[in-house]
Design an enzyme around this catalytic site. Structure first.
Site, PDB file in Angstrom:
ATOM      1  N   ARG A 144       0.854  -1.181   0.000  1.00  0.00           N
ATOM      2  CA  ARG A 144       0.000   0.000   0.000  1.00  0.00           C
ATOM      3  C   ARG A 144       0.893   1.235   0.000  1.00  0.00           C
ATOM      4  O   ARG A 144       1.899   1.293   0.726  1.00  0.00           O
ATOM      5  CB  ARG A 144      -0.930   0.018   1.233  1.00  0.00           C
ATOM      6  N   HIS A 146       1.069  -0.225 -10.435  1.00  0.00           N
ATOM      7  CA  HIS A 146       0.130  -1.083  -9.692  1.00  0.00           C
ATOM      8  C   HIS A 146      -0.170  -2.370 -10.464  1.00  0.00           C
ATOM      9  O   HIS A 146      -1.319  -2.714 -10.716  1.00  0.00           O
ATOM     10  CB  HIS A 146      -1.164  -0.334  -9.375  1.00  0.00           C
TER      11      HIS A 146
END
Length: 304
Positions: free
Chosen positions: A219, A267
């Site tokens: 994260r 990502h």
């Protein structure tokens, strides 16, 4: 017949070939719809970007089944009183293991100095063996454990740290200090919670061996961006390969893009795969109908 609301319309084309087959394979008869009267819905398949944000009318719904591993964008929704399950997908796990192992080997072997070598420098310096390169993984859930297993199979000594006590792992504040102190390569795979936000601040980055490499496919908020940039500039951190960010897509003017010691990946470390995640969804619906415990049930108090 069960009514399953697929509340992620943009993803339905990806799941349409696989989800009905997985439900049938699990012995379930269900109609899968992208719109339904709330009172008719037995299960909701969900992605945090869904337009569905008010769960109050879904009084019949037995569970909300998230398509993503992360639940931080839904777990705090005050209207969500139904059980919430996060996605632990074998395909996602495989992808994460491949990304972590690939980038660990890249930095361990020093591949960049040969791939990008405009000066044609002949430097025959060999890297150490994997058994001489300590790796620490922060977050020893399904993903962290799978990555640790793969790295240990290559002879990397792996130290695992979790926020809560787990057999064979370091935990707590003192355990974190110990885990960071030996990490020549640090992998962060923690969920985003109030306790993990900015976990890697200036003080904790200073605990790492000088020149350590950070891989963050977990994260974006786990690392203090400004503290990381300062540590990179000072040489305390040798390189950071980052797949997740506080704002995505990463803004064009963000200093990570141009920093010579930062690699940005968009990502892509792990993605939910429709073919494998459909089987996880089907199994959870089967469990719900059989009165068995759901898989990967989210602990609201812990946030994951």
């Amino acid at each position: 017949m069960l009514t399953v609301l697929f509340a992620a319309p943009a993803l339905w084309p990806e799941y349409e070939p696989h989800l009905p087959a997985a439900l049938a394979e699990a012995g379930l008869t269900a109609r899968i719809v992208t719109e339904a009267a709330p009172a008719e819905v037995d299960y909701i398949i969900y992605a945090p970007a869904s337009p569905l944000q008010d769960f109050t009318p879904y009084t019949r719904t037995k569970a909300v089944l998230n398509l993503w591993a992360g639940v931080e964008k839904i777990v705090g929704n005050p209207t969500l009183t139904q059980p919430l399950c996060r996605m632990v997908d074998p395909g996602l796990t495989e992808g994460m293991v491949e990304w972590v192992v690939g980038h660990t080997l890249r930095h361990h072997l020093g591949m960049d100095r040969h791939i990008v070598n405009p000066g044609h420098v002949w430097d025959p310096t060999c890297p150490p063996l994997a058994r001489e390169r300590p790796v620490t993984i922060l977050g020893m859930g399904a993903l962290g454990s799978a990555c640790a297993e793969a790295l240990r199979a290559l002879n990397f000594p792996v130290t695992g740290w979790s926020r809560t006590e787990k057999p064979g792992q370091l935990h707590g504040a003192q355990g974190l200090r110990q885990a960071l102190s030996t990490a020549q390569i640090l992998v962060t795979l923690l969920p985003k919670t109030p306790e993990t936000e900015n976990l890697l601040d200036a003080d904790r980055l200073a605990l790492l061996p000088r020149g350590a490499v950070i891989l963050n496919p977990g994260r974006g908020a786990l690392i203090d961006d400004q503290a990381l940039l300062a540590a990179l500039d000072a040489g305390q951190i040798g390189h950071a390969t980052l797949d997740v960010f506080r704002v995505e897509p990463l803004p064009q003017d963000h200093p990570f893009w141009s920093h010579p010691k930062v690699t940005v990946t968009p990502h892509i470390a792990a993605d939910t795969r429709a073919v494998t995640s459909s089987r996880v969804i089907a199994e959870n619906i089967r469990r719900g109908e059989a009165g068995e415990p759901f898989l990967h049930l989210v602990d609201r108090a812990r946030g994951y």
